[in-house]
Design an enzyme around this catalytic site. Structure first.
Site, mmCIF file in Angstrom:
data_model
loop_
_atom_site.group_PDB
_atom_site.id
_atom_site.type_symbol
_atom_site.label_atom_id
_atom_site.label_comp_id
_atom_site.label_asym_id
_atom_site.label_seq_id
_atom_site.Cartn_x
_atom_site.Cartn_y
_atom_site.Cartn_z
ATOM 1 N N GLU A 80 0.818 -1.213 0.000
ATOM 2 C CA GLU A 80 0.000 0.000 0.000
ATOM 3 C C GLU A 80 0.855 1.268 0.000
ATOM 4 O OE1 GLU A 80 -3.062 -0.018 -0.540
ATOM 5 O OE2 GLU A 80 -3.609 -2.110 -0.136
ATOM 6 N N CYS A 143 -8.351 -2.000 7.834
ATOM 7 C CA CYS A 143 -6.976 -1.998 7.318
ATOM 8 C C CYS A 143 -6.469 -0.570 7.107
ATOM 9 C CB CYS A 143 -6.892 -2.787 6.011
ATOM 10 S SG CYS A 143 -7.062 -4.574 6.216
ATOM 11 N N HIS A 166 -1.411 -5.774 1.719
ATOM 12 C CA HIS A 166 -2.592 -6.616 1.581
ATOM 13 C C HIS A 166 -2.228 -7.907 0.857
ATOM 14 C CE1 HIS A 166 -5.744 -3.374 2.408
ATOM 15 N NE2 HIS A 166 -6.181 -4.433 3.064
#
Length: 214
Positions: A80, A143, A166
């Site tokens: 991310e 998250c 992820h």
């Protein structure tokens, strides 16, 4: 010896397992790149997840913090780039909380960027023969909540890197979701080990395209 804190989540959304904790728990007390890895499970709950994470950071004083979460439907390891300051839950968390358009941190910045070398991590994971890419969104569920809260905390701490990855479903989960992609636990573990070592020893990220058109 330096410490790396890695976290995974408990199951949520009706799943019996969460691949993040299934794999992350295997790394507890591992030695990678000359550093000790400590794994902690986070509740899939707004607020509580950050309390557990912050306590672990305060207790361990890690050099790197890597949070890991499930992204059912994604096909590869996704590192991310950014977390945004909003909780907007499509489903309730594990305590029944379902915040809509609520800031993670009131009066906090609109977003925090990962301080990990995300493109170098993606490159290293790919070189290990594992599909990986940069992700432009961590969602707006727990998250993203954890990633934003983590980076907000680390913004006041010197020399501590942090970010979020992820991972797809495990095969046993995908069996209950016909057509959904999955990745074997051993493969995910190798990817996370590679990510940790890269995060430890790469200070300046590489400059390669990793964006998205939509």
């Amino acid at each position: 010896m330096k410490t790396v804190l890695i976290t995974g989540f408990e199951p949520f959304g009706g799943e019996q397992i969460n691949p993040s904790w299934e794999v992350v728990s295997q790394l507890d007390n591992a030695i990678l790149g000359g550093c000790r890895v400590v794994a902690r499970q986070l509740p899939c709950v707004f607020g509580e997840s950050l309390a557990v994470l912050n306590s672990a950071i305060d207790a361990l004083s890690p050099s790197v913090v890597l949070a890991v979460g499930q992204a059912g439907g994604r096909t590869d390891i996704t590192v991310e780039r950014v977390a945004i300051n909003v909780d907007d839950a499509r489903i309730p968390d594990n305590r029944g909380n379902q915040p809509v358009d609520v800031p993670v941190i009131p009066n906090g910045p609109a977003a925090w960027f990962s301080t990990l070398p995300i493109k170098a991590m993606v490159s290293a994971i790919r070189e290990a023969g594992i599909p990986a890419s940069v992700s432009q969104t961590a969602g707006t569920f727990v998250c993203n909540h954890v990633m934003y809260g983590l980076l907000h905390k680390l913004s006041s701490m010197a020399d501590v890197k942090g970010g979020f990855i992820h991972i797809p479903y495990l095969p046993q989960q995908a069996a209950a979701h016909p057509g959904a992609p999955s990745m074997a636990a051993d493969t995910v573990r190798r990817a996370l080990e590679t990510a940790i070592i890269t995060a430890l020893y790469v200070d300046a990220d590489i400059i390669v395209a990793g964006g998205a058109t939509h």
